[in-house]
Motif scaffolding. Structure first.
Motif, short mmCIF file in Angstrom:
data_model
loop_
_atom_site.label_atom_id
_atom_site.label_comp_id
_atom_site.label_asym_id
_atom_site.label_seq_id
_atom_site.Cartn_x
_atom_site.Cartn_y
_atom_site.Cartn_z
N ALA A 146 0.86 -1.20 0.00
CA ALA A 146 0.00 0.00 0.00
C ALA A 146 0.89 1.24 0.00
N ILE A 147 0.50 2.24 -0.78
CA ILE A 147 1.27 3.48 -0.87
C ILE A 147 0.53 4.60 -0.13
N LEU A 148 1.23 5.23 0.77
CA LEU A 148 0.71 6.40 1.48
C LEU A 148 1.56 7.61 1.12
N GLN A 149 0.91 8.74 0.94
CA GLN A 149 1.66 9.99 0.76
C GLN A 149 1.31 10.94 1.89
N VAL A 150 2.33 11.56 2.43
CA VAL A 150 2.20 12.49 3.55
C VAL A 150 2.79 13.84 3.13
N VAL A 151 2.01 14.90 3.29
CA VAL A 151 2.54 16.25 3.09
C VAL A 151 3.07 16.74 4.43
N VAL A 152 4.34 17.08 4.45
CA VAL A 152 5.02 17.53 5.66
C VAL A 152 5.10 19.05 5.62
N ASP A 153 4.68 19.69 6.71
CA ASP A 153 4.56 21.16 6.73
C ASP A 153 5.65 21.82 7.56
N GLY A 154 6.58 22.46 6.86
CA GLY A 154 7.63 23.21 7.55
C GLY A 154 7.24 24.63 7.90
N GLY A 199 -15.80 18.06 19.55
CA GLY A 199 -15.22 17.30 18.45
C GLY A 199 -13.72 17.33 18.43
N LEU A 200 -13.09 17.75 19.54
CA LEU A 200 -11.64 17.83 19.60
C LEU A 200 -11.08 16.65 20.38
N SER A 201 -9.94 16.15 19.93
CA SER A 201 -9.25 15.10 20.66
C SER A 201 -8.90 15.60 22.06
N PHE A 202 -8.94 14.69 23.03
CA PHE A 202 -8.57 15.07 24.39
C PHE A 202 -7.09 15.43 24.49
N ASP A 203 -6.29 15.05 23.48
CA ASP A 203 -4.86 15.39 23.46
C ASP A 203 -4.55 16.54 22.51
N GLU A 204 -5.59 17.26 22.08
CA GLU A 204 -5.37 18.39 21.18
C GLU A 204 -4.45 19.42 21.84
N GLY A 205 -3.46 19.88 21.08
CA GLY A 205 -2.54 20.90 21.59
C GLY A 205 -1.44 20.36 22.47
N GLN A 206 -1.28 19.03 22.52
CA GLN A 206 -0.26 18.43 23.39
C GLN A 206 0.90 17.80 22.62
N PHE A 207 0.80 17.71 21.30
CA PHE A 207 1.81 17.04 20.48
C PHE A 207 2.25 17.94 19.32
N SER A 208 3.43 17.63 18.78
CA SER A 208 3.93 18.32 17.59
C SER A 208 3.37 17.61 16.35
N VAL A 209 2.33 18.18 15.77
CA VAL A 209 1.77 17.69 14.50
C VAL A 209 2.57 18.38 13.38
N PHE A 210 3.01 17.60 12.38
CA PHE A 210 3.84 18.21 11.34
C PHE A 210 3.41 17.84 9.94
N GLY A 211 2.28 17.15 9.78
CA GLY A 211 1.82 16.82 8.44
C GLY A 211 0.56 15.98 8.47
N TYR A 212 0.09 15.63 7.26
CA TYR A 212 -1.16 14.86 7.12
C TYR A 212 -1.04 13.87 5.97
N THR A 213 -1.71 12.75 6.14
CA THR A 213 -1.81 11.76 5.06
C THR A 213 -2.79 12.30 4.02
N THR A 214 -2.32 12.49 2.81
CA THR A 214 -3.16 13.06 1.75
C THR A 214 -3.51 12.04 0.67
#
Length: 445
Positions: free
Chosen positions: A277-285, A397-412
């Protein structure tokens, strides 16, 4: 082997007891106060109206009710101070608007990776105004019955007016080497098949399906123009982090995932079963330059090739076999919404209204795990795909861990495959297919 990337991610939220302190008295001033009043006379007992017999009775009743309400409020306050039982209604009305974000079902936070990534681009204000006007149509399309096509038409006309009036400002915001491409994209935005005028015609035809497709195409063109306006970071990194790897824009990472037990992934539409399976992730700098830079460097070095994956109900984690020797110990890095630079070593207080530019509450978010030694830092190499599920989220509708981790991209690409990945599946390869020119590595020696 412990897979916990946050102590709270597996915790359950206990519901508050549904208590009520509401109390009401009849307050209709026109209600008749009738009763049989015995009048001692030489004739039989008469039936009269109390409000006529006592002219000031209604006034006395109002005064008495106000006194009772004041006394009742004092009693409730006393019980609240002395009793451990919470008063839900009392607390609810005392929550100021900023603190009520978790309790509000109207919390507007990006729900797709594409939307979050588009909003994260530090572009020209005119392009952002066009984007905001068009994104409002996405909410209007969700109205189930009669769509407000008149409002949608107004939004598109507003966006088109900005695009025409501010053409020079939009194009001059791009570096000179990008303006030729920018001019072509601008023409596509205003007059092209995937542009504003075409979208306007779809709205006039009142065809919601065509409007949805046309809107997606137009917003994609908007994002491409905005990326040309943002060739690098819009802020300076703190001096102490100048020697860290950094990504000064966007990059794309492609993962090839194989089943650990030799089975296949579900076939694509009208296709054969897949063993890869191929996944592509856009990484946001733009929003997390240090976190994205460290991750991109590890990908280039092949650190994730052959790595096993471990799964929980809410995440797919990379194996931690690399230890702390591979990668940089990067501080927690979160860009708050409305700010121009990230915060470091600091979490966000979602209950106080702080929301990140790159939210965790999106299915397929790509996130660095916490450092096992300190939650002020991210792991140097362990990351996870977050499997957001609104059934496990707060009332907003927010995760209970919202604002606690370094999010740096999304699976597109390949999001639908995430649910098929199981513990023991393997990252056969991870490649940086776009954005290597934006990756800056520290000088050696």
């Amino acid at each position: 082997m412990a897979l916990s990337f946050s102590a709270s991610i597996f915790s359950s939220s206990l519901p508050f007891p549904q208590l009520s302190t509401r109390f009401s008295l009849p307050t209709n001033p026109h209600r008749k106060f009738n009763r049989i009043l015995p009048i001692k006379a030489y004739g039989p007992t008469e039936s009269v109206k109390g409000q006529n017999y006592f002219p000031n009775l209604n006034i006395w009743m109002q005064i008495g009710r106000k006194s009772f309400e004041k006394s009742f409020a004092v009693i409730v306050l006393f019980l609240q101070l002395t009793s451990p039982i919470p008063s839900v209604l009392h607390d609810y009305w005392l929550i100021p608007p900023a603190q009520a974000v978790l309790y509000s079902p109207e919390t507007k936070i990006p729900r797709t990776g594409e939307l979050a990534l588009r909003r994260a681009i530090p572009a020209n204000k005119d392009m952002k105004a066009i984007q905001d006007s068009l994104e409002d149509i996405s909410y209007l399309l969700r109205i189930p019955q009669r769509k407000p096509f008149g409002t949608m038409e107004g939004n598109v006309k507003k966006a088109l007016k900005i695009a025409v009036d501010e053409k020079e400002a939009i194009l001059s915001s791009m570096p000179a080497e990008f303006r030729e491409n920018g001019s072509l994209l601008y023409a596509s935005l205003t007059d092209g098949q995937a542009g504003l005028k075409t979208l306007l015609q779809y709205i006039k035809d009142k065809d919601p399906d065509k409007v949805s497709v046309g809107l997606a195409n137009t917003l994609d063109t908007v994002a491409q123009l905005e990326l040309l306006q943002a060739p690098g970071l819009s802020f300076l990194l703190p001096e102490q982090y100048k020697n860290y790897p950094r990504l000064t824009g966007r990059a794309v990472v492609e993962f090839a995932i194989e089943k650990g037990d030799g089975s296949n992934f579900s076939p694509e539409a009208a296709g054969q079963p897949r063993n890869t399976a191929i996944l592509q992730v856009v990484v946001d700098g733009y929003s997390a330059p240090l976190t994205a830079g460290n991750f991109a460097k590890l990908v280039v070095e092949g650190a994730y090739d052959g790595m096993k994956l471990n799964c929980t109900d809410q995440a797919i984690l990379s194996d931690s076999k690399l230890g702390n020797d591979k990668g940089y110990v990067v501080p927690l890095e979160i860009m708050p919404s409305g700010q121009f630079e990230p915060l470091y070593k600091t979490t966000l207080s979602v209950q106080d209204g702080e929301l990140p530019v790159l939210p965790l509450s999106v299915y397929g978010a790509v996130v660095m795990a916490h450092n096992p030694d300190s939650e002020e830092y991210s792991s140097p190499n362990q990351f996870f795909f977050y499997l957001y599920d609104k059934r496990n989220a707060g009332l907003g509708g927010l995760s209970f861990d919202e604002g606690q981790f370094s999010v740096f991209g999304y699976t597109t690409m390949g999001r639908e495959t995430l649910s098929e990945i199981k513990t023991g599946d393997v990252i056969r390869s991870a490649k940086l297919v776009e954005g290597q020119d934006r990756l800056f590595l520290p000088k050696q020696g």
